[in-house]
Design an enzyme around this catalytic site. Structure first.
Site, PDB file in Angstrom:
ATOM      1  N   HIS A  17       0.826  -1.207   0.000  1.00  0.00           N
ATOM      2  CA  HIS A  17       0.000   0.000   0.000  1.00  0.00           C
ATOM      3  C   HIS A  17       0.865   1.264   0.000  1.00  0.00           C
ATOM      4  O   HIS A  17       0.473   2.287  -0.557  1.00  0.00           O
ATOM      5  CB  HIS A  17      -0.932  -0.004   1.213  1.00  0.00           C
ATOM      6  CG  HIS A  17      -2.021  -1.020   1.116  1.00  0.00           C
ATOM      7  ND1 HIS A  17      -3.293  -0.714   0.670  1.00  0.00           N
ATOM      8  CD2 HIS A  17      -2.031  -2.345   1.384  1.00  0.00           C
ATOM      9  CE1 HIS A  17      -4.035  -1.810   0.675  1.00  0.00           C
ATOM     10  NE2 HIS A  17      -3.295  -2.807   1.103  1.00  0.00           N
ATOM     11  N   ASP A 120      -5.060   5.963   1.462  1.00  0.00           N
ATOM     12  CA  ASP A 120      -5.426   4.620   1.056  1.00  0.00           C
ATOM     13  C   ASP A 120      -6.877   4.326   1.429  1.00  0.00           C
ATOM     14  O   ASP A 120      -7.430   4.953   2.339  1.00  0.00           O
ATOM     15  CB  ASP A 120      -4.484   3.627   1.758  1.00  0.00           C
ATOM     16  CG  ASP A 120      -4.621   2.222   1.236  1.00  0.00           C
ATOM     17  OD1 ASP A 120      -5.491   1.487   1.749  1.00  0.00           O
ATOM     18  OD2 ASP A 120      -3.875   1.850   0.318  1.00  0.00           O
ATOM     19  N   GLN A 350      12.109  -7.897  -8.318  1.00  0.00           N
ATOM     20  CA  GLN A 350      11.043  -8.276  -9.247  1.00  0.00           C
ATOM     21  C   GLN A 350      11.044  -7.443 -10.520  1.00  0.00           C
ATOM     22  O   GLN A 350      10.863  -7.989 -11.617  1.00  0.00           O
ATOM     23  CB  GLN A 350       9.687  -8.162  -8.538  1.00  0.00           C
ATOM     24  CG  GLN A 350       8.508  -8.537  -9.424  1.00  0.00           C
ATOM     25  CD  GLN A 350       7.263  -8.861  -8.638  1.00  0.00           C
ATOM     26  OE1 GLN A 350       7.258  -9.779  -7.830  1.00  0.00           O
ATOM     27  NE2 GLN A 350       6.205  -8.101  -8.847  1.00  0.00           N
ATOM     28  N   SER A 370       1.849  -6.172  -8.581  1.00  0.00           N
ATOM     29  CA  SER A 370       2.531  -7.192  -9.376  1.00  0.00           C
ATOM     30  C   SER A 370       1.808  -7.420 -10.701  1.00  0.00           C
ATOM     31  O   SER A 370       2.452  -7.634 -11.741  1.00  0.00           O
ATOM     32  CB  SER A 370       2.613  -8.505  -8.589  1.00  0.00           C
ATOM     33  OG  SER A 370       3.498  -8.388  -7.500  1.00  0.00           O
ATOM     34  N   GLN A 390      -7.159 -10.643  -4.080  1.00  0.00           N
ATOM     35  CA  GLN A 390      -6.345 -11.263  -5.131  1.00  0.00           C
ATOM     36  C   GLN A 390      -7.131 -12.240  -6.001  1.00  0.00           C
ATOM     37  O   GLN A 390      -6.828 -12.391  -7.181  1.00  0.00           O
ATOM     38  CB  GLN A 390      -5.133 -11.955  -4.500  1.00  0.00           C
ATOM     39  CG  GLN A 390      -4.156 -10.956  -3.875  1.00  0.00           C
ATOM     40  CD  GLN A 390      -3.152 -11.604  -2.939  1.00  0.00           C
ATOM     41  OE1 GLN A 390      -3.020 -12.821  -2.888  1.00  0.00           O
ATOM     42  NE2 GLN A 390      -2.439 -10.777  -2.180  1.00  0.00           N
TER      43      GLN A 390
END
Length: 489
Positions: A17, A120, A350, A370, A390
Site C-alpha cells: 500500500h 489509502d 522483481q 505485481s 487477489q
C-alpha cells in the site's frame, strides 16, 4: 513567483500500500515541480528496514513523518488483516490531527499551502480530518477500476439482493457494468458474511467512497474503459496509472538473479513470486517443486519459509534469520534442477527480473502492483491468489484482460497439485504452437503493454488525468489565498 502546493499522503500499513503512493508522489513532483508532498505514516510496530530504505531515498520535495506506533496488543485479537490496517489508522487519528495542524501553521510557505489529503482506502477515517481542516480529500485506489466499481456497488447490493449474493456457488453480475464474477472470488471481507464485523467494516468503507472529492486509480483508460466510464457520472475519477516501480528498492539477490538470467534463452524463464507478504504451506511448496521439475521449464523461484497462514509475511516481510527457506524443499530438488532453475530465499528484484529478456512467464499472487508490473513488461501470468482481493484480480486477469491462466485447486486436499502446475506452465511458456493458448496470451499482453506506455506518455490519457487533478489542487491554493486576502480579489 510560482505558487507552491502541498499535498499530504496517508498510507495504511503494508509495503504493497505504501509503494504505489510513493511512486505516485514521485510522478507528481517529477512533472509538477511546484508541488511538495508530505507522507504521514501510521505504523503498527516499528517500520521494517525495507520501508526505511525506500523512504530515505525519496527526492527532496517529498518528505515523511512516522506517526507514533500503535501497539498490536491494543487491537482486538484475531481480527482480519483489513480490519487491523483500518484500526491502526483510526487509532493514529489524534497524532495525524497534530501533524496536519503543524504543517498548516508552519512558517515554510510550501507547507502553508496544504490543500489536499490523499489516502489509502483502508485509511478512510482520514476523511474526518480533511473536513475539520477544510482540505480536499482523495482515495488513492491501489486496485483495479473494476474492483473499485464493485466496492461502489456494494452498499446498494447489500440493501437489495437476496442471500444468493453470499452463495459461493453462484456467479454475480456487477450492476451497470459488463462484468460478472463468481461469488467465491469476491474480496475476503465480503466472504466473511453479512453478520461479521469484518464485512460490516468493509461495507462502511465502501459507503464512504461517496464522501471524498475524487478517486485516484492506479490504472489506465484503455485497460478498463467500461468500469472507468461507469463511475464518472457519480465521482471525479482520475485514472493516472499504471504507476509501478522503475527499479526494485532492495538490491538483495540482484546480481545473482541477473547473472543467472543472462545465461538463459529469450523468454524461457518462469518467474515465481508471491509478493511482499504471501506464504505457502510446506505441502504446497513440495507440489510446486514437483510441477517445476516435471515441466522441464527454466525457473527463478523466490521462496519463503512455509506457513499455514497465507499472509504471514505481510507486515514483517518474513525474513526469518533462523530458518533457511531452501531447507524446506524436497530432498535432492536443488541438485536435480541445478541447470534448470534458481531458487533464492525470501526476496528478489522483481522489476529487474520481469523486464529481463529471458523472462517469459510470471507465476504471481495477483496483487494489483505485481499484476500491473506483469502487464507493463508484457509477461503472461499464472494466477495464484492467496488473500484479500487477489482472487478477483485473478478473475480479471484471466477472464477480462485474457492475459493469464489459473490452475485448478484439488478440492479434496485444497492444494494445487504438481501435475496441474506443470500443465499451466506448459501453456504459458509455449512459444512453438502458432495457434496455441500461450501465444494468444502473449500477443494480448504485449498489446496491453504498448497501451500502458501510450497512457503514460506526454499526451497520454493518464498524464492528462494527472494534469486535471493538479489543476484542481492549484485552484484550491488560489481560493485559499483569496479567502485570507480578500482585497486581492
Amino acid at each position: 513567483m510560482e505558487q507552491k502546493v502541498c499535498i499530504a499522503m496517508v498510507p495504511c500499513p503494508g509495503l504493497s500500500h505504501l509503494i504505489p503512493l510513493i511512486e505516485f508522489a514521485k510522478l507528481l513532483v517529477l512533472h509538477h515541480n511546484n508541488f511538495h508532498v508530505k507522507f504521514l505514516i501510521p505504523t503498527l510496530g516499528p517500520p521494517t528496514p525495507s520501508t526505511k530504505s525506500i523512504l530515505n531515498s525519496l527526492p527532496p520535495n517529498i518528505d515523511f513523518t512516522f506517526l507514533p506506533q500503535i501497539n498490536i496488543q491494543d487491537l482486538p485479537p484475531n481480527i482480519h488483516m483489513s480490519t487491523q490496517m483500518k484500526l491502526t489508522v483510526k487509532n493514529s487519528l489524534p497524532s495525524l490531527y497534530q501533524a496536519i495542524n503543524t504543517i498548516l501553521t508552519s512558517s515554510q510557505s510550501e507547507k502553508n499551502n496544504l490543500v489536499a489529503l490523499v489516502f489509502d482506502v483502508f485509511s478512510s477515517d482520514v476523511i474526518d480530518i480533511a473536513k475539520k481542516f477544510n482540505l480536499l480529500s482523495y482515495f488513492f485506489v491501489t486496485s483495479s477500476a473494476i474492483l473499485l466499481k464493485f466496492c461502489l456497488s456494494l452498499p446498494k447490493l447489500d440493501e437489495t439482493v437476496s442471500s444468493e449474493f453470499m452463495d459461493t456457488t453462484k456467479t454475480f453480475d456487477i450492476p451497470n457494468s459488463k462484468v460478472s464474477f463468481k461469488v467465491k472470488d469476491f474480496p475476503d471481507p465480503v466472504l466473511f458474511g453479512r453478520s461479521s464485523e469484518t464485512y460490516k467494516a468493509f461495507l462502511l468503507l465502501c459507503q464512504r467512497f461517496s464522501l471524498v472529492d475524487g478517486l485516484i486509480i492506479n490504472s489506465f483508460k484503455d485497460l478498463e474503459l467500461d468500469a472507468i466510464k461507469s463511475m464518472k457520472d457519480f465521482h471525479n475519477v482520475y485514472p493516472i496509472g499504471p504507476i509501478i516501480q522503475k527499479e526494485s528498492k532492495s538490491k538483495e539477490n540482484l546480481s545473482k538473479c541477473i547473472t543467472w538470467l543472462n545465461k538463459k534463452p529469450k523468454k524461457s524463464v518462469l518467474f515465481i513470486s508471491f509478493g511482499s507478504g504471501g506464504t505457502l504451506t510446506n505441502e504446497q511448496i513440495n507440489e510446486i517443486a514437483f510441477g517445476l521439475e516435471s515441466s522441464g521449464c527454466n525457473f527463478l523461484w523466490v521462496l519463503r519459509v512455509p506457513s499455514k497462514l497465507s499472509n504471514s509475511a505481510y507486515f514483517s516481510g518474513n525474513h526469518d534469520s533462523d530458518n533457511d527457506p531452501l531447507n524446506f524443499l524436497p530432498l535432492g530438488f536443488l541438485e536435480r534442477t541445478q541447470n534448470q532453475g534458481l531458487v533464492v530465499p525470501s526476496w528478489a528484484p522483481q522489476v529487474e527480473i520481469l523486464s529481463h529478456g529471458s523472462t517469459g512467464g510470471f507465476l504471481t499472487h495477483c496483487g494489483w502492483g505485481s499484476s500491473l508490473e506483469g502487464l507493463v513488461y508484457g509477461v503472461p501470468m499464472i494466477c495464484w491468489p492467496l488473500f484479500a482481493e487477489q482472487r478477483m484480480n485473478a478473475a480479471i486477469l484471466t477472464d477480462i484482460f485474457k492475459v493469464a491462466v489459473r490452475p485448478k485447486i484439488d478440492e479434496e486436499d485444497w492444494i494445487i497439485k504438481g501435475e496441474e502446475i506443470a500443465r499451466v506452465i506448459k501453456i504459458i511458456m509455449d512459444q512453438c504452437s502458432r495457434d496455441g493458448e500461450g501465444l494468444k496470451l502473449r500477443r494480448r499482453i504485449e498489446d496491453l503493454s504498448v497501451g500502458a506506455g501510450v497512457a503514460m506518455s506526454e499526451n497520454g490519457s493518464s498524464r492528462i488525468a494527472l494534469s486535471n487533478l493538479v489543476l484542481k489542487w492549484e485552484e484550491k491554493v488560489i481560493t485559499q489565498k483569496l479567502k485570507c486576502f480578500p482585497h486581492m480579489n
